[in-house]
Design a protein around this motif. Structure first.
Motif, PDB file in Angstrom:
ATOM      1  N   HIS A 198       0.947  -1.007  -0.008  1.00  0.00           N
ATOM      2  CA  HIS A 198      -0.005  -0.178   0.098  1.00  0.00           C
ATOM      3  C   HIS A 198       0.937   1.279  -0.059  1.00  0.00           C
ATOM      4  N   CYS A 199       1.795   1.230  -0.842  1.00  0.00           N
ATOM      5  CA  CYS A 199       2.958   2.281  -0.961  1.00  0.00           C
ATOM      6  C   CYS A 199       2.154   3.562  -1.628  1.00  0.00           C
ATOM      7  N   GLY A 200       1.392   2.979  -2.674  1.00  0.00           N
ATOM      8  CA  GLY A 200       0.533   4.148  -3.315  1.00  0.00           C
ATOM      9  C   GLY A 200       1.105   4.234  -4.714  1.00  0.00           C
ATOM     10  N   LEU A 201       0.281   4.287  -5.877  1.00  0.00           N
ATOM     11  CA  LEU A 201       0.900   4.444  -7.125  1.00  0.00           C
ATOM     12  C   LEU A 201       1.668   5.421  -7.566  1.00  0.00           C
ATOM     13  N   ASP A 202       1.578   6.711  -6.679  1.00  0.00           N
ATOM     14  CA  ASP A 202       2.720   7.613  -6.966  1.00  0.00           C
ATOM     15  C   ASP A 202       4.066   7.016  -6.513  1.00  0.00           C
ATOM     16  N   ASN A 203       4.214   6.079  -5.697  1.00  0.00           N
ATOM     17  CA  ASN A 203       5.571   5.582  -5.627  1.00  0.00           C
ATOM     18  C   ASN A 203       5.947   4.223  -6.218  1.00  0.00           C
ATOM     19  N   VAL A 204       5.244   4.018  -7.454  1.00  0.00           N
ATOM     20  CA  VAL A 204       5.667   2.888  -8.009  1.00  0.00           C
ATOM     21  C   VAL A 204       5.875   3.170  -9.551  1.00  0.00           C
ATOM     22  N   MET A 205       6.782   2.350 -10.521  1.00  0.00           N
ATOM     23  CA  MET A 205       6.938   2.792 -11.735  1.00  0.00           C
ATOM     24  C   MET A 205       6.019   2.038 -12.471  1.00  0.00           C
ATOM     25  N   LEU A 206       4.948   2.739 -13.596  1.00  0.00           N
ATOM     26  CA  LEU A 206       4.409   2.142 -14.533  1.00  0.00           C
ATOM     27  C   LEU A 206       5.378   1.939 -15.865  1.00  0.00           C
ATOM     28  N   SER A 207       5.016   1.077 -16.721  1.00  0.00           N
ATOM     29  CA  SER A 207       5.755   0.756 -17.824  1.00  0.00           C
ATOM     30  C   SER A 207       5.773   2.288 -18.345  1.00  0.00           C
ATOM     31  N   TRP A 208       6.742   2.919 -18.933  1.00  0.00           N
ATOM     32  CA  TRP A 208       7.006   4.258 -19.629  1.00  0.00           C
ATOM     33  C   TRP A 208       6.352   4.085 -20.925  1.00  0.00           C
ATOM     34  N   GLY A 209       5.515   5.216 -21.030  1.00  0.00           N
ATOM     35  CA  GLY A 209       4.621   5.532 -22.334  1.00  0.00           C
ATOM     36  C   GLY A 209       4.178   6.774 -22.331  1.00  0.00           C
ATOM     37  N   HIS A 210       3.180   7.042 -23.206  1.00  0.00           N
ATOM     38  CA  HIS A 210       2.603   8.340 -23.422  1.00  0.00           C
ATOM     39  C   HIS A 210       1.868   8.869 -22.321  1.00  0.00           C
ATOM     40  N   ASP A 211       1.217   7.870 -21.530  1.00  0.00           N
ATOM     41  CA  ASP A 211       0.472   8.549 -20.065  1.00  0.00           C
ATOM     42  C   ASP A 211       1.408   9.172 -19.022  1.00  0.00           C
ATOM     43  N   GLU A 212       2.494   8.278 -18.835  1.00  0.00           N
ATOM     44  CA  GLU A 212       3.452   8.930 -17.858  1.00  0.00           C
ATOM     45  C   GLU A 212       4.192  10.151 -18.381  1.00  0.00           C
ATOM     46  N   TYR A 213       4.452  10.013 -19.646  1.00  0.00           N
ATOM     47  CA  TYR A 213       5.087  11.324 -20.154  1.00  0.00           C
ATOM     48  C   TYR A 213       4.337  12.395 -19.960  1.00  0.00           C
ATOM     49  N   LEU A 214       3.110  12.270 -20.697  1.00  0.00           N
ATOM     50  CA  LEU A 214       2.112  13.418 -20.835  1.00  0.00           C
ATOM     51  C   LEU A 214       1.943  14.126 -19.298  1.00  0.00           C
ATOM     52  N   TYR A 215       1.659  13.286 -18.454  1.00  0.00           N
ATOM     53  CA  TYR A 215       1.448  13.559 -17.232  1.00  0.00           C
ATOM     54  C   TYR A 215       2.552  14.533 -16.522  1.00  0.00           C
ATOM     55  N   ASN A 216       3.658  13.918 -16.911  1.00  0.00           N
ATOM     56  CA  ASN A 216       4.771  14.844 -16.088  1.00  0.00           C
ATOM     57  C   ASN A 216       5.107  16.221 -16.911  1.00  0.00           C
ATOM     58  N   VAL A 217       4.545  16.296 -18.322  1.00  0.00           N
ATOM     59  CA  VAL A 217       4.656  17.424 -18.973  1.00  0.00           C
ATOM     60  C   VAL A 217       3.571  18.510 -18.422  1.00  0.00           C
ATOM     61  N   LEU A 218       2.332  17.897 -18.093  1.00  0.00           N
ATOM     62  CA  LEU A 218       1.046  18.734 -17.859  1.00  0.00           C
ATOM     63  C   LEU A 218       1.005  18.824 -16.232  1.00  0.00           C
ATOM     64  N   LYS A 219       1.566  18.299 -15.318  1.00  0.00           N
ATOM     65  CA  LYS A 219       1.272  18.510 -13.941  1.00  0.00           C
ATOM     66  C   LYS A 219       1.690  19.983 -13.457  1.00  0.00           C
ATOM     67  N   ASP A 220       2.598  20.448 -14.137  1.00  0.00           N
ATOM     68  CA  ASP A 220       3.179  21.887 -13.555  1.00  0.00           C
ATOM     69  C   ASP A 220       2.921  22.833 -14.681  1.00  0.00           C
ATOM     70  N   GLN A 221       2.391  22.609 -15.631  1.00  0.00           N
ATOM     71  CA  GLN A 221       2.004  23.451 -16.840  1.00  0.00           C
ATOM     72  C   GLN A 221       0.754  23.414 -17.284  1.00  0.00           C
ATOM     73  N   SER A 222      -0.335  23.319 -16.536  1.00  0.00           N
ATOM     74  CA  SER A 222      -1.471  23.215 -16.805  1.00  0.00           C
ATOM     75  C   SER A 222      -2.463  23.784 -15.638  1.00  0.00           C
ATOM     76  N   TYR A 223      -3.610  24.036 -15.946  1.00  0.00           N
ATOM     77  CA  TYR A 223      -4.614  24.543 -14.864  1.00  0.00           C
ATOM     78  C   TYR A 223      -5.749  23.700 -14.704  1.00  0.00           C
ATOM     79  N   LEU A 224      -5.371  22.322 -14.913  1.00  0.00           N
ATOM     80  CA  LEU A 224      -6.300  21.026 -14.676  1.00  0.00           C
ATOM     81  C   LEU A 224      -6.411  20.603 -13.462  1.00  0.00           C
ATOM     82  N   PRO A 225      -7.588  19.920 -13.098  1.00  0.00           N
ATOM     83  CA  PRO A 225      -7.446  19.462 -11.600  1.00  0.00           C
ATOM     84  C   PRO A 225      -7.130  18.028 -11.454  1.00  0.00           C
TER      85      PRO A 225
END
Length: 300
Positions: A198-225
């Motif tokens: 129960h470490c949380g998904l923020d603390n695991v590595m998902l297989s690298w791809g477009h989901d993880e990449y885009l999340y990292n691009v947008l988390k600090d460059q958008s106003y999305l909730p």
């Protein structure tokens, strides 16, 4: 004017208006997780039919499952942090994807811009909030990795899964993991692997791809909730949000965001069709939404 001097009738009107605003705000807060309506008549058995998928799809997953290792995922994340791939606006990025066809997808052969608009339009027709429409519009923009020097499609598209612990049998074509070196590693092939319960998904590595990449691009460059960011980050994580895998790694936060990802999934999956989209007609509306949630230029 002090409140005490306001006439009783005016005060009642103000109270009624305030109550109405509160009711509207509550309704808008519920909209995103109400059941989807657009797909009521869809034959859902016709989607994600991997048993009868073409060789292109099967060969893709075989390669992905062999090559998505812990070592590769550490390298991919270090590479992401070490360089900037380009600077452009969101609509420009959408247009850049227009020639791409996802080799992992058995449900459509349309270009990415058409899939993005199909997804966003389905969300819009169901009256979901603007931020969710935007999530639908941009959710696959991470596939720009294919134009930024990826090693292939296998490190960009396809269902995602956790690396660093035992590969779940809920993943598509699980038998193909036998050729992945991590399957023979005593630590990486154990139930918890390199993680804690129960470490949380923020603390695991998902297989690298477009989901993880885009999340990292947008988390600090958008106003999305947070709900929109979760939809983007986990929409391809089918073993988790569809099959119930990896609950032993999840924490309370993950259980909350699961609802958002599951609410988004029908729009990503069941909006796919080979009907053509009038991009020129829809562009002004979505360009307006983009301006609300993103700066004019982003670092990619």
């Amino acid at each position: 004017m002090p409140i005490a001097t306001i006439a009783p009738s005016v005060a009642q009107d103000l109270d009624a208006t305030s109550d109405a605003i509160d009711e509207v705000n509550q309704l808008r807060g519920r909209l995103w997780d109400e059941d989807s309506e657009f797909d009521k008549d869809k034959d859902k058995e016709a989607f994600r039919d991997y048993e009868s998928a073409c060789d292109r799809v099967k060969n893709f997953y075989k390669e992905q499952h062999e090559k998505q290792t812990v070592a590769f995922n550490i390298k991919a994340r270090m590479d992401f942090k070490s360089r900037r791939r380009g600077r452009m606006g969101v609509w420009e990025a959408i247009e850049l994807l227009n020639t791409l066809v996802d080799e992992s997808d058995p449900d459509t052969s349309l270009s990415q811009i058409e899939h993005l608009l199909q997804t966003a339009e389905a969300i819009r027709r169901d009256g979901k909030p603007e931020w969710m429409q935007v999530a639908g519009l941009v959710h696959d923009l991470g596939k720009l990795l294919l134009l930024f020097g990826s090693e292939g499609q296998w490190d960009v598209v396809g269902d995602t899964f956790v690396v660093g612990c035992k590969f779940s049998d809920k993943i598509i074509y699980p038998e193909t993991f036998k050729s992945n070196p991590d399957s023979n590693d005593a630590l990486y092939s154990s139930e918890y692997g390199i993680y804690k319960p129960h470490c949380g998904l923020d603390n695991v590595m998902l297989s690298w791809g477009h989901d993880e990449y885009l999340y990292n691009v947008l988390k600090d460059q958008s106003y999305l909730p947070d709900e929109a960011l979760a939809m983007i980050r986990y929409h391809s994580f089918y073993p988790w949000h569809r099959e119930g895998a990896y609950r032993h790694l999840c924490n309370e936060k993950d259980e909350k965001i699961l609802a958002a990802v599951q609410a988004f999934n029908p729009y990503d999956l069941y909006s796919k069709s080979d009907d053509r989209i009038d991009v020129e007609k829809l562009a002004p509306y979505y360009q307006g939404l983009i301006a609300k949630f993103f700066p004019p230029i982003l670092d990619w």
